[in-house]
Design a protein around this motif. Structure first.
Motif, mmCIF file in Angstrom:
data_model
loop_
_atom_site.group_PDB
_atom_site.id
_atom_site.type_symbol
_atom_site.label_atom_id
_atom_site.label_comp_id
_atom_site.label_asym_id
_atom_site.label_seq_id
_atom_site.Cartn_x
_atom_site.Cartn_y
_atom_site.Cartn_z
ATOM 1 N N UNK A 34 0.807 -1.224 0.000
ATOM 2 C CA UNK A 34 0.000 0.000 0.000
ATOM 3 C C UNK A 34 0.841 1.276 0.000
ATOM 4 N N UNK A 35 2.155 1.111 -0.198
ATOM 5 C CA UNK A 35 3.066 2.270 -0.262
ATOM 6 C C UNK A 35 2.953 3.186 0.949
ATOM 7 N N UNK A 36 2.843 2.593 2.122
ATOM 8 C CA UNK A 36 2.798 3.363 3.362
ATOM 9 C C UNK A 36 4.189 3.303 3.989
ATOM 10 N N UNK A 37 4.778 4.463 4.238
ATOM 11 C CA UNK A 37 6.111 4.487 4.827
ATOM 12 C C UNK A 37 6.036 4.144 6.315
ATOM 13 N N UNK A 38 7.167 3.756 6.868
ATOM 14 C CA UNK A 38 7.225 3.501 8.310
ATOM 15 C C UNK A 38 6.822 4.763 9.067
ATOM 16 N N UNK A 44 0.237 7.248 12.233
ATOM 17 C CA UNK A 44 -1.160 6.799 12.299
ATOM 18 C C UNK A 44 -1.466 6.044 13.590
ATOM 19 N N UNK A 45 -0.483 5.281 14.079
ATOM 20 C CA UNK A 45 -0.757 4.413 15.237
ATOM 21 C C UNK A 45 -0.153 4.937 16.538
ATOM 22 N N UNK A 46 0.364 6.160 16.502
ATOM 23 C CA UNK A 46 0.894 6.764 17.712
ATOM 24 C C UNK A 46 2.160 6.104 18.218
ATOM 25 N N UNK A 47 3.049 5.794 17.302
ATOM 26 C CA UNK A 47 4.301 5.129 17.651
ATOM 27 C C UNK A 47 5.432 5.892 16.968
ATOM 28 N N UNK A 48 6.618 5.807 17.511
ATOM 29 C CA UNK A 48 7.772 6.435 16.868
ATOM 30 C C UNK A 48 8.310 5.495 15.790
ATOM 31 N N UNK A 49 8.820 6.086 14.720
ATOM 32 C CA UNK A 49 9.319 5.300 13.594
ATOM 33 C C UNK A 49 10.385 4.286 14.009
ATOM 34 N N UNK A 50 11.350 4.638 14.879
ATOM 35 C CA UNK A 50 12.337 3.621 15.275
ATOM 36 C C UNK A 50 11.709 2.413 15.991
ATOM 37 N N UNK A 51 10.634 2.647 16.759
ATOM 38 C CA UNK A 51 9.926 1.535 17.421
ATOM 39 C C UNK A 51 9.317 0.618 16.370
#
Length: 85
Positions: A34-38, A44-51
């Protein structure tokens, strides 16, 4: 590492952990499809990208709650069922 070593290594993983690994792989594939980046999914889910990156690399084992958050961020719902053994 030979394929037989990898197969032996994978077969020693408990089934409940295989379920988590398989589910995470499917969710990751959906994110890519779906071409959704990290970064976007993390937002969207309230998380940090490194997590999120650690989850996808299975550096930390996600709970069912976390897998469901990930799924919801992609417009999906996680369902767990029972089957006879």
């Amino acid at each position: 590492m030979k394929l037989t070593d990898l197969e032996t290594s994978f077969s020693s993983i408990p089934n409940d952990e295989k379920f988590i690994i398989d589910t995470m792989a499917k969710l990751y594939a959906e994110r890519i499809k779906n071409n959704v980046s990290q970064q976007e999914l993390a937002k969207r889910i309230g998380m940090k990208q490194p997590q999120l990156a650690k989850l996808e690399m299975l550096e930390s084992v996600p709970t069912l709650k976390t897998l469901n958050r990930y799924a919801k961020g992609l417009g999906l719902k996680l369902e767990v069922g029972l089957v006879p053994i």
